[in-house]
Motif scaffolding. Structure first.
Motif, mmCIF file in Angstrom:
data_model
loop_
_atom_site.group_PDB
_atom_site.id
_atom_site.type_symbol
_atom_site.label_atom_id
_atom_site.label_comp_id
_atom_site.label_asym_id
_atom_site.label_seq_id
_atom_site.Cartn_x
_atom_site.Cartn_y
_atom_site.Cartn_z
ATOM 1 N N ASP A 1 -11.747 45.739 -32.719
ATOM 2 C CA ASP A 1 -12.597 45.184 -31.815
ATOM 3 C C ASP A 1 -13.269 46.424 -31.168
ATOM 4 O OD1 ASP A 1 -14.593 43.623 -30.240
ATOM 5 O OD2 ASP A 1 -13.130 42.316 -29.269
ATOM 6 N N MET B 1 -16.426 39.777 -27.492
ATOM 7 C CA MET B 1 -16.982 39.469 -28.914
ATOM 8 C C MET B 1 -18.330 39.912 -29.238
ATOM 9 S SD MET B 1 -17.093 35.474 -28.076
ATOM 10 C CE MET B 1 -18.424 34.811 -27.144
ATOM 11 N N TRP C 1 -7.586 40.529 -28.427
ATOM 12 C CA TRP C 1 -8.863 40.710 -28.908
ATOM 13 C C TRP C 1 -8.674 41.154 -30.275
ATOM 14 C CZ3 TRP C 1 -12.727 37.328 -28.682
ATOM 15 C CH2 TRP C 1 -12.802 36.498 -27.522
#
Length: 341
Positions: free
Chosen positions: A129, A276, A95
């Motif tokens: 992230d 996300m 990610w």
């Protein structure tokens, strides 16, 4: 493990992730107040969502500690760590790569190997992230779990050590021991320390879960809350802080399991939603705010509506990614979610 506890973990995991999305949407200011009542409602909503941010992270740390230490011993330590390499470390790194590529394409990040490694592995504020700091943190905590196994050889001694560590961490926040303060001020190490009581108590309950019947299950949490109540006079705020951090463990044993909420397909999306949601918020929220310039509404309504819209988009996007990868690239889906299906 009791089926009710297992069901609560799945159900609460999804709803806590929803509240994390709400939390990261940020507070809504009183810029378009429709009177004093609207302003009060809006401020109250901001308080609720900000407080739920602490509850959610406490839940994540507590449940993670519980699941790791459930039936953990030195014989199966290596196998549990191997599973967490696939369920935590690999999804975390993937990610970081995905969001880094996204930011490069948006001209919001200049990529370099050195910077990527630094932000990904050195506990700095924040990884690319951002919310995934928690995933990396609990992987590192899993690596040092043998230390806590030694501490938990005896249940009573182990609980006394838990109490001592928790009180020490809270006292350090007031008295600022220099060496410890320097460590805590590095990146998000302070965040890990802040939620460590939840992890530690979750680990204790996981380690001794089979020895705790329903009558005794919350005696230890009650003793910690009583101690925090007594220490409130010398460590102001400790009772409030500890209560929030113990709520997840109490929830695992006390909340009813509503049959209609069990085994829902949407729970498979929890990890994707979490991974996300913050980059998504950064992309979507400005467009929603522009809409409010055309369509005026009370701040309290805007506060709720913004969060609901973003959550709906997050769920829809996670569902789309899940369905496509499940059909065309199941191994890729497993890598991105740590085989959470």
């Amino acid at each position: 493990m009791n089926q009710k506890v297992s069901d609560r973990i799945k159900i609460l995991g999804f709803f806590m992730t929803c509240f994390m999305v709400f939390y990261h949407c940020g507070s809504v200011g009183n810029s378009n107040t429709f009177g004093a009542f609207d302003a009060s409602c809006n401020s109250f909503l901001n308080y609720i969502f900000n407080t739920m941010g602490m509850v959610v992270m406490s839940h994540f740390f507590a449940v993670t500690g519980f699941l790791l230490f459930y039936h953990l011993n030195m014989k199966n330590y290596s196998s549990k760590i191997k599973r967490r390499v696939f369920s935590l470390l690999i999804p975390y790194v993937m990610w970081q790569i995905i969001i880094a590529i996204k930011y490069v394409l948006q001209n919001e990040y200049t990529f370099s190997i050195k910077n990527f490694i630094y932000r990904t592995f050195y506990l700095v504020t924040w990884p690319i992230d951002g919310p995934m700091w928690y995933v990396y943190a609990i992987f590192l905590l899993a690596l040092i779990s043998p230390v806590f196994l030694l501490m938990f050889k005896n249940k009573k001694v182990g609980w006394c050590m838990v109490l001592i560590i928790i009180v020490f961490l809270r006292a350090q926040g007031k008295f600022n021991i220099p060496v410890f303060t320097r460590i805590a001020n590095h990146g998000y190490v302070g965040n890990i320390i802040w939620y460590f009581p939840s992890y530690l108590v979750g680990a204790f309950y996981g380690r001794f879960y089979d020895e705790l019947n329903e009558e005794k299950s919350l005696v230890y949490v009650l003793s910690l809350l009583f101690l925090a109540c007594l220490l409130q006079g010398v460590l102001p705020g400790i009772f409030y802080d500890i209560t929030i951090r113990m709520m997840p463990i109490m929830s695992l044993f006390l909340l009813p399991v509503i049959p209609s909420l069990k085994d829902k397909w949407v729970y498979r999306l929890t990890f994707l939603m979490y991974a996300m949601h913050q980059p998504l918020i950064a992309d979507v929220k400005p467009h929603i705010n522009n809409l409010y310039k055309v369509v005026l509404m009370p701040d309290s309504v805007r506060n709720i509506l913004t969060r609901v819209i973003i959550l709906a988009i997050d769920i829809a996007l996670a569902a789309a990614i899940y369905i496509v990868l499940k059909k065309f690239a199941p191994k890729g889906l497993n890598a991105l979610t740590g085989s959470r299906d």
